[in-house]
Design a protein around this motif. Structure first.
Motif, mmCIF file in Angstrom:
data_model
loop_
_atom_site.group_PDB
_atom_site.id
_atom_site.type_symbol
_atom_site.label_atom_id
_atom_site.label_comp_id
_atom_site.label_asym_id
_atom_site.label_seq_id
_atom_site.Cartn_x
_atom_site.Cartn_y
_atom_site.Cartn_z
ATOM 1 N N ILE A 3 0.858 -1.187 0.000
ATOM 2 C CA ILE A 3 0.000 0.000 0.000
ATOM 3 C C ILE A 3 0.893 1.235 0.000
ATOM 4 O O ILE A 3 1.816 1.345 0.808
ATOM 5 N N GLN A 4 0.604 2.193 -0.896
ATOM 6 C CA GLN A 4 1.382 3.429 -0.948
ATOM 7 C C GLN A 4 0.863 4.411 0.096
ATOM 8 O O GLN A 4 -0.302 4.816 0.068
ATOM 9 N N PHE A 5 1.723 4.804 1.028
ATOM 10 C CA PHE A 5 1.375 5.749 2.083
ATOM 11 C C PHE A 5 1.939 7.127 1.766
ATOM 12 O O PHE A 5 3.113 7.274 1.421
ATOM 13 N N LEU A 52 -3.794 6.643 1.745
ATOM 14 C CA LEU A 52 -3.375 5.298 1.378
ATOM 15 C C LEU A 52 -3.912 4.981 -0.011
ATOM 16 O O LEU A 52 -5.130 5.053 -0.245
ATOM 17 N N ALA A 53 -3.029 4.641 -0.930
ATOM 18 C CA ALA A 53 -3.420 4.276 -2.298
ATOM 19 C C ALA A 53 -3.285 2.767 -2.457
ATOM 20 O O ALA A 53 -2.185 2.215 -2.322
ATOM 21 N N PHE A 54 -4.401 2.104 -2.751
ATOM 22 C CA PHE A 54 -4.404 0.655 -2.940
ATOM 23 C C PHE A 54 -4.067 0.282 -4.383
ATOM 24 O O PHE A 54 -3.563 -0.791 -4.655
ATOM 25 N N ASP A 55 -4.404 1.187 -5.308
ATOM 26 C CA ASP A 55 -4.022 1.044 -6.713
ATOM 27 C C ASP A 55 -4.097 2.423 -7.351
ATOM 28 O O ASP A 55 -4.179 3.427 -6.641
ATOM 29 N N ASP A 56 -4.080 2.483 -8.658
ATOM 30 C CA ASP A 56 -4.023 3.780 -9.346
ATOM 31 C C ASP A 56 -5.295 4.612 -9.192
ATOM 32 O O ASP A 56 -5.276 5.831 -9.387
ATOM 33 N N THR A 57 -6.405 3.970 -8.862
ATOM 34 C CA THR A 57 -7.673 4.704 -8.833
ATOM 35 C C THR A 57 -8.382 4.658 -7.487
ATOM 36 O O THR A 57 -9.372 5.356 -7.304
ATOM 37 N N ASN A 58 -7.899 3.849 -6.554
ATOM 38 C CA ASN A 58 -8.593 3.706 -5.276
ATOM 39 C C ASN A 58 -7.678 4.096 -4.125
ATOM 40 O O ASN A 58 -6.698 3.412 -3.825
ATOM 41 N N SER A 59 -8.010 5.222 -3.498
ATOM 42 C CA SER A 59 -7.244 5.695 -2.357
ATOM 43 C C SER A 59 -8.191 6.296 -1.332
ATOM 44 O O SER A 59 -9.298 6.748 -1.664
#
Length: 288
Positions: free
Chosen positions: A172-174, A197-204
């Protein structure tokens, strides 16, 4: 001879019909399986936020599960505690609280955070990493010297105005920035962190802790907010009851949808009149 030929023809026709039916049936089964698989993929891509109490949330996306501010005891006689049956499920790892990846702490106030509970939980679930401000990390370390716990603590230490803290944790990108606690400058010493928190390119998702709703706090981070829109934000309710707060969420931070948290047990009239979504019933779920 004629009857024999007729029987052979009828047999061939019947065999063809049976085979055709079998093929159609197999085709339908495969189509159904494909539909089920597609449905499963769609479910996996959908996220959900489960309200626990005050600013405590369980956010699920795909295989990722994150708890925000889950353990605290002080409601100051004003806010929603996490009900005991939900606390019990968390400490026992009962679904949906199984396989948690990360705990995120916004700040070390006792209506958001209990170091003792955190230590108990991390001792029980060795796969869980905790991310939080250095003030919270220091309190946890004061409760344990167990390396198997302390090695899983990721402290975020920054002053207001510092560059964003960025790290990938469990896939997960923080992104984190220090935004002053509500009531600024009176509580300028509190390390209140806004975590995206970004779970993928479109969902954060964004959890804001007890952030102060003053535009000048957020403008220095325009590059971060402009880099990508946030799918779902969880601001403290006071952002939803003022024009400046809504401007920050919509026009500066570019949050597509918000659900207010930190809502008092007696719901403020201004919040109800705002028409904005908010959590106040533990067990409520919002999908994204």
């Amino acid at each position: 001879m004629g009857n024999y030929i007729v029987k052979r023809v009828l047999s061939a026709v019947l065999f063809s019909v049976v085979m055709l039916c079998a093929l159609l049936s197999l085709s339908q089964v495969k189509a159904h399986q494909t539909h089920e698989n597609t449905h499963q993929v769609n479910e996996d891509k959908q996220g959900s936020a489960h309200y626990l109490g005050n600013e405590a949330l369980l956010v699920i996306h795909g295989e990722h599960k994150v708890l925000f501010d889950p353990f605290f005891h002080n409601d100051f006689g004003f806010y929603q505690k996490v009900p005991e049956h939900l606390r019990e499920k968390m400490f026992k790892g009962i679904a949906p609280f199984n396989d948690i990846d990360v705990i995120v702490i916004s700040h070390a106030h006792e209506d958001h955070f209990s170091a003792e509970d955190i230590v108990t939980y991390l001792n029980q679930f060795p796969q869980v990493t905790l991310v939080g401000p250095s003030q919270a990390i220091a309190q946890i370390q004061a409760h344990t010297d167990n390396a198997s716990v302390t090695n899983r603590l990721l402290g975020v230490s920054m002053s207001f105005g510092d560059a964003p803290w960025q790290k990938t944790v469990k896939g997960i990108q923080f992104d984190a920035v220090r935004i002053p606690h509500a009531g600024w400058p009176r509580r300028a010493d509190v390390e209140n962190m806004v975590f995206r928190l970004a779970f993928d390119d479109t969902n954060s998702v964004i959890h804001m802790g007890d952030a102060d709703p003053l535009t000048s706090h957020y403008v220095p981070y325009n590059a971060l907010w402009d880099a990508s829109k946030t799918k779902l934000g969880f601001p403290p309710y006071w952002f939803l009851t003022s024009a400046e707060g809504r401007y920050i969420l919509n026009d500066i931070m570019h949050i597509e949808e918000t659900v207010g948290v930190h809502v008092p047990l007696n719901i403020p009239a201004l919040l109800e009149q705002s028409g904005k979504a908010f959590f106040n019933q533990p067990g409520s779920i919002k999908t994204f």
